[in-house]
Design a protein around this motif. Sequence first.
Motif, PDB file in Angstrom:
ATOM      1  N   UNK A 211     -76.265  -3.350  67.548  1.00 14.31           N
ATOM      2  CA  UNK A 211     -75.747  -3.568  66.189  1.00 14.31           C
ATOM      3  C   UNK A 211     -76.332  -2.562  65.211  1.00 14.31           C
ATOM      4  N   UNK A 212     -77.587  -2.204  65.390  1.00  9.99           N
ATOM      5  CA  UNK A 212     -78.241  -1.238  64.492  1.00  9.99           C
ATOM      6  C   UNK A 212     -77.615   0.151  64.622  1.00  9.99           C
ATOM      7  N   UNK A 213     -77.341   0.580  65.846  1.00 10.94           N
ATOM      8  CA  UNK A 213     -76.770   1.912  66.050  1.00 10.94           C
ATOM      9  C   UNK A 213     -75.273   1.955  65.738  1.00 10.94           C
ATOM     10  N   UNK A 214     -74.573   0.816  65.833  1.00 15.32           N
ATOM     11  CA  UNK A 214     -73.143   0.788  65.555  1.00 15.32           C
ATOM     12  C   UNK A 214     -72.821   0.682  64.069  1.00 15.32           C
ATOM     13  N   UNK A 215     -73.784   0.238  63.258  1.00 19.70           N
ATOM     14  CA  UNK A 215     -73.494  -0.004  61.849  1.00 19.70           C
ATOM     15  C   UNK A 215     -73.011   1.243  61.109  1.00 19.70           C
TER      16      UNK A 215
ATOM     17  N   UNK B 125     -71.556   3.849  62.353  1.00 23.45           N
ATOM     18  CA  UNK B 125     -70.382   4.444  63.009  1.00 23.45           C
ATOM     19  C   UNK B 125     -69.186   3.512  62.944  1.00 23.45           C
ATOM     20  N   UNK B 126     -69.401   2.249  63.355  1.00 23.09           N
ATOM     21  CA  UNK B 126     -68.323   1.258  63.412  1.00 23.09           C
ATOM     22  C   UNK B 126     -68.814  -0.038  62.756  1.00 23.09           C
ATOM     23  N   UNK B 127     -68.674  -0.142  61.435  1.00 25.72           N
ATOM     24  CA  UNK B 127     -69.203  -1.334  60.732  1.00 25.72           C
ATOM     25  C   UNK B 127     -68.576  -2.641  61.201  1.00 25.72           C
ATOM     26  N   UNK B 128     -67.273  -2.628  61.492  1.00 24.45           N
ATOM     27  CA  UNK B 128     -66.620  -3.860  61.933  1.00 24.45           C
ATOM     28  C   UNK B 128     -67.198  -4.335  63.271  1.00 24.45           C
ATOM     29  N   UNK B 129     -67.369  -3.400  64.193  1.00 28.38           N
ATOM     30  CA  UNK B 129     -67.952  -3.758  65.489  1.00 28.38           C
ATOM     31  C   UNK B 129     -69.408  -4.193  65.333  1.00 28.38           C
ATOM     32  N   UNK B 130     -70.127  -3.568  64.414  1.00 32.45           N
ATOM     33  CA  UNK B 130     -71.516  -3.963  64.170  1.00 32.45           C
ATOM     34  C   UNK B 130     -71.586  -5.376  63.608  1.00 32.45           C
ATOM     35  N   UNK B 131     -70.618  -5.726  62.735  1.00 29.35           N
ATOM     36  CA  UNK B 131     -70.583  -7.088  62.186  1.00 29.35           C
ATOM     37  C   UNK B 131     -70.291  -8.108  63.283  1.00 29.35           C
ATOM     38  N   UNK B 132     -69.383  -7.767  64.177  1.00 29.07           N
ATOM     39  CA  UNK B 132     -69.078  -8.656  65.295  1.00 29.07           C
ATOM     40  C   UNK B 132     -70.287  -8.809  66.210  1.00 29.07           C
ATOM     41  N   UNK B 133     -70.986  -7.710  66.447  1.00 27.23           N
ATOM     42  CA  UNK B 133     -72.187  -7.758  67.288  1.00 27.23           C
ATOM     43  C   UNK B 133     -73.282  -8.583  66.629  1.00 27.23           C
ATOM     44  N   UNK B 134     -73.404  -8.476  65.300  1.00 27.32           N
ATOM     45  CA  UNK B 134     -74.408  -9.265  64.581  1.00 27.32           C
ATOM     46  C   UNK B 134     -74.103 -10.753  64.671  1.00 27.32           C
ATOM     47  N   UNK B 135     -72.804 -11.103  64.608  1.00 30.19           N
ATOM     48  CA  UNK B 135     -72.424 -12.505  64.769  1.00 30.19           C
ATOM     49  C   UNK B 135     -72.805 -13.015  66.159  1.00 30.19           C
ATOM     50  N   UNK B 136     -72.556 -12.186  67.167  1.00 39.15           N
ATOM     51  CA  UNK B 136     -72.962 -12.544  68.525  1.00 39.15           C
ATOM     52  C   UNK B 136     -74.474 -12.687  68.634  1.00 39.15           C
ATOM     53  N   UNK B 137     -75.194 -11.851  67.900  1.00 38.37           N
ATOM     54  CA  UNK B 137     -76.655 -11.916  67.914  1.00 38.37           C
ATOM     55  C   UNK B 137     -77.148 -13.232  67.321  1.00 38.37           C
ATOM     56  N   UNK B 138     -76.520 -13.678  66.249  1.00 39.99           N
ATOM     57  CA  UNK B 138     -76.917 -14.953  65.635  1.00 39.99           C
ATOM     58  C   UNK B 138     -76.661 -16.115  66.593  1.00 39.99           C
ATOM     59  N   UNK B 139     -75.508 -16.099  67.249  1.00 42.75           N
ATOM     60  CA  UNK B 139     -75.200 -17.158  68.214  1.00 42.75           C
ATOM     61  C   UNK B 139     -76.170 -17.131  69.391  1.00 42.75           C
ATOM     62  N   UNK B 140     -76.507 -15.931  69.845  1.00 43.44           N
ATOM     63  CA  UNK B 140     -77.454 -15.814  70.951  1.00 43.44           C
ATOM     64  C   UNK B 140     -78.843 -16.291  70.543  1.00 43.44           C
TER      65      UNK B 140
END
Length: 227
Positions: free
Chosen positions: A179-183, A185-200
């Motif tokens: 999520x840190x490296x995608x922010x 480059x791809x903010x939308x994908x980074x936001x989705x990854x951050x949501x997955x991180x919270x659930x994890x």
Amino acid sequence: MMLSLFDQFMSPTLLGLPLVLLALFLPWALFPKPSKRWLINRTLQVQNWLINNFIKQVFSPLNSEGCKWAMLLTSLLIFLITLNLLGLLPYTFTPTTQLSLNLAFATPIWLATVIRGLRERPSYSLGHLLPEGTPTMLIPALVIIETISLFIRPLALGVRLTANLTAGHLLIQLIASGAYFLFPIMPAMALLTSTLLILLTLLEVAVAVIQAYVFVLLLSLYLQENI
């Protein structure tokens, strides 16, 4: 990269002193002491409710002799849960990711249950090595297999706790790094990854509690076989 991933599981030191000792003594400072007053605060009420429910579930199959171990196993449960949860905080160290520490928790209690069973009920304890109705030809091999499974129990307890916590921590770090490296480059994908991180992270909180409960539950089952 691989070395940096596993750096979080190394025991930190300060001035040559291992900080794992501080982590082991910290949980006892976080819980309020029992009070003799009739009216107590909500924290103590919740704490007492959780402890009472745990004792009822774990020690209901045991007899009066087994219930004497309630204080020891309940203290171990609270201790492990606190260590596991504190390890999820940023810039902290999880002592229960060390196999040596988990073996130090599991081996003495397992050995105490075995020694107690051999001392007070030797025929009942040794009877677990040979199930009833075993064919004569399989008796030597089955006794060897059951003996090995008996001595491997503390190792299985330590490996189970270590592997589950280590896998969860590694997965959280990998997803957080992604999520840190995608922010940029791809903010939308980074936001989705951050949501997955919270659930994890929420899942890892549940795993920290469940693994501590399973650790103590299996020790109580070993006690049940020898009491």
